[in-house]
Motif scaffolding. Structure first.
Motif, mmCIF file in Angstrom:
data_model
loop_
_atom_site.group_PDB
_atom_site.id
_atom_site.type_symbol
_atom_site.label_atom_id
_atom_site.label_comp_id
_atom_site.label_asym_id
_atom_site.label_seq_id
_atom_site.Cartn_x
_atom_site.Cartn_y
_atom_site.Cartn_z
ATOM 1 N N VAL A 258 11.667 57.904 94.183
ATOM 2 C CA VAL A 258 13.061 56.663 93.808
ATOM 3 C C VAL A 258 12.342 55.349 93.446
ATOM 4 O O VAL A 258 12.805 54.970 92.732
ATOM 5 C CB VAL A 258 13.143 56.157 95.413
ATOM 6 N N LEU A 259 10.432 54.872 93.946
ATOM 7 C CA LEU A 259 9.921 54.717 92.219
ATOM 8 C C LEU A 259 10.657 54.937 91.282
ATOM 9 O O LEU A 259 10.217 53.889 90.599
ATOM 10 C CB LEU A 259 8.293 54.414 92.849
ATOM 11 N N PHE A 260 10.124 56.235 91.036
ATOM 12 C CA PHE A 260 10.918 56.684 89.288
ATOM 13 C C PHE A 260 12.266 56.059 89.174
ATOM 14 O O PHE A 260 11.736 54.756 87.857
ATOM 15 C CB PHE A 260 10.712 57.693 89.434
ATOM 16 N N ALA A 261 12.921 56.029 89.798
ATOM 17 C CA ALA A 261 14.411 55.548 89.171
ATOM 18 C C ALA A 261 14.244 54.126 89.855
ATOM 19 O O ALA A 261 15.136 54.037 88.622
ATOM 20 C CB ALA A 261 15.215 56.047 90.655
ATOM 21 N N THR A 262 13.541 53.378 90.508
ATOM 22 C CA THR A 262 13.205 52.031 90.498
ATOM 23 C C THR A 262 12.268 51.019 89.060
ATOM 24 O O THR A 262 13.843 50.916 89.093
ATOM 25 C CB THR A 262 12.438 51.842 91.862
ATOM 26 N N GLY A 263 11.995 52.133 88.733
ATOM 27 C CA GLY A 263 11.448 51.517 86.820
ATOM 28 C C GLY A 263 12.047 52.230 86.828
ATOM 29 O O GLY A 263 12.913 50.914 85.288
ATOM 30 N N ALA A 264 13.028 53.011 86.688
ATOM 31 C CA ALA A 264 13.712 53.398 85.220
ATOM 32 C C ALA A 264 15.001 52.473 85.077
ATOM 33 O O ALA A 264 15.701 52.080 83.825
ATOM 34 C CB ALA A 264 14.708 54.828 85.301
ATOM 35 N N ILE A 384 5.502 57.574 86.232
ATOM 36 C CA ILE A 384 6.224 56.671 86.510
ATOM 37 C C ILE A 384 7.310 55.860 84.991
ATOM 38 O O ILE A 384 8.404 55.420 85.143
ATOM 39 C CB ILE A 384 6.139 54.795 87.170
ATOM 40 N N VAL A 385 5.673 55.352 84.519
ATOM 41 C CA VAL A 385 6.753 53.975 83.260
ATOM 42 C C VAL A 385 6.982 55.545 81.813
ATOM 43 O O VAL A 385 8.130 54.300 81.572
ATOM 44 C CB VAL A 385 4.584 53.620 82.764
#
Length: 449
Positions: A258-264, A384-385
């Protein structure tokens, strides 16, 4: 696996603190062989247990802040350069792609850059990053007549330099700070906001006095003359190598996914205000100096936001702070920007949105470092980035194309509203995802995370 520091078996990790011992000498962490996933997890716990929360870490933070001054300050003042190039007859949407490509390289090269830091060390990568960033700006001064040339010089060469600098300043502070990790990251990224603020006035003055070509060149020389000495002082406290380029098993952790999607999603609206404020200013009939002032105010507010959100991470929790910064960004775009028809209301929007915008950048590395540990922060942060590439590369250009379809710069401030609502929608979606991380994924993410 035993936790003894000096007597581990040869198949395990021999980890020593890298701080200041009683003799005042620095020590390095040594890894005798490639750690297995469980070993890496233990190494992360051990490394975090020995974090000094100060000492030479403050020197590293100061050096990282100066590096951030240049790579963030250059990206976030592209709007000033873009306005000057638009005045020469170039397309704002195409130029937005040039400006977006530079920070997009942060995502494109995030995973290999994380690996390069492991192999070459943070100092060498910082040197290389600053050199390429400065070189890209200098070469842009010889390519300002050509869109393709600007793509290559500012976008690709400067972008690779930006990506290297970003990864260094994102992963190194976590090795020196734990309890104060939020404020440490806040100071580092505040440097970028202050740099963008100061650079806005410098670039506008240079454009008016020496022209756009020499503005690019002078900027490049300033980056090299101050950034290279700063890079010398950046060094790691611990070295844990080698590791995999990607730990796919992290996606099994719902927090990470979810953090990955939040940043994306959250990166789509981030560059829109910085890139289009000078053009919006022109549509209000204000002078170019006012546009540069707005960009400066945006970046200064970003610096305040980065610093205050860093402090909030240590007091309120990093995930809580991430939710608040994204929510404030969405509300300011939806509520304030569409009705900003005077310099006063526009300044109010710039201050609030700039603060929220900066908070995202200083908070995300703290979230990743707190959740996944300092030994794995480079791998997790790199992954993530890498998901930010779409937002960095397409976020501002999409707004530019929406603006063109709605009447362009000559269509008045009403032509900007569809692009503004697009940016607000993306910011809202990111805020919702961050809230899911906080509420649904792990209810234990409180003040310590």
């Amino acid at each position: 696996m035993t936790t003894a520091i000096q007597t581990l078996p040869t198949t395990a990790i021999e980890l020593q603190p890298y701080g200041i011992n009683t003799a005042g000498e620095r020590q390095r962490a040594v890894v005798s062989s490639a750690p297995e996933p469980d070993d890496l997890l233990e190494a992360s716990v051990l490394a975090d247990a020995q974090v000094p929360d100060g000492g030479y870490g403050w020197v590293v933070i100061s050096a990282c802040a100066l590096v951030t001054w240049w790579f963030v300050g250059a990206s976030y003042t592209w709007g000033v350069l873009q306005a000057a190039l638009v005045a020469q007859g170039k397309s704002s949407s195409t130029l937005a792609f040039v400006g977006s490509l530079c920070p997009a390289c942060i995502s494109i090269f995030a995973v290999p850059n994380a690996r390069l830091i492991r192999v070459l060390g943070a100092r060498i990568i910082a040197f290389l990053g600053i050199f390429l960033l400065g070189l890209g700006s200098i070469l842009s001064g010889f390519a300002e007549e050509s869109i393709a040339g600007l793509f290559l010089t500012w976008g690709v060469i400067g972008g690779i330099g930006t990506s290297l600098c970003f990864m260094v300043v994102s992963v190194t502070p976590a090795q020196y700070f734990k309890a104060k990790r939020g404020i440490a990251n806040g100071i580092v990224y505040a440097g970028g906001g202050i740099g963008g603020s100061v650079n806005s006035f410098i670039l506008n003055a240079l454009i008016e006095s020496v022209g756009i070509a020499w503005t690019f060149r002078v900027l490049g020389f300033m980056i090299l003359s101050t950034g290279l000495p700063a890079a010398y002082f950046i060094k790691e406290r611990t070295v844990i190598r080698p590791t995999k380029f990607v730990e796919w098993r992290l996606f099994k952790d719902l927090r990470f996914a979810v953090l990955f999607a939040t940043g994306a999603i959250g990166t789509f609206p981030l560059l829109v205000p910085a890139f289009f404020l000078p053009l919006y200013n022109n549509s209000l009939g204000l002078p170019s100096s006012a546009g540069a002032g707005l960009v400066a105010a945006f970046n200064f507010s970003s610096a305040i936001g980065r610093l205050s959100c860093g402090l909030a991470c240590d007091k309120l929790g990093s995930v809580n702070t991430l939710v608040l910064s994204l929510l404030l960004s969405a509300l300011s775009i939806f509520v304030l920007w569409p009705v900003s028809s005077s310099i006063g209301s526009l300044i109010a929007f710039v201050i609030i949105n700039g603060s929220a915008n900066g908070g995202f950048f200083s908070t995300m590395p703290t979230v990743v470092g707190n959740v996944f540990g300092s030994a794995r922060v480079s791998v997790a942060m790199g992954m993530i980035v890498s998901g930010w590439v779409g937002g960095y590369l397409l976020g501002a250009p999409i707004a530019g194309y929406i603006l063109d379809a709605s009447g362009g710069e000559s269509g008045g401030i009403g032509a900007y509203r569809p692009a503004i609502f697009y940016a607000g929608t993306m910011a809202t979606a990111a805020a919702v995802l961050a809230a899911i991380v906080r509420i649904k994924v792990d209810r234990k993410l409180t003040k310590t995370v």
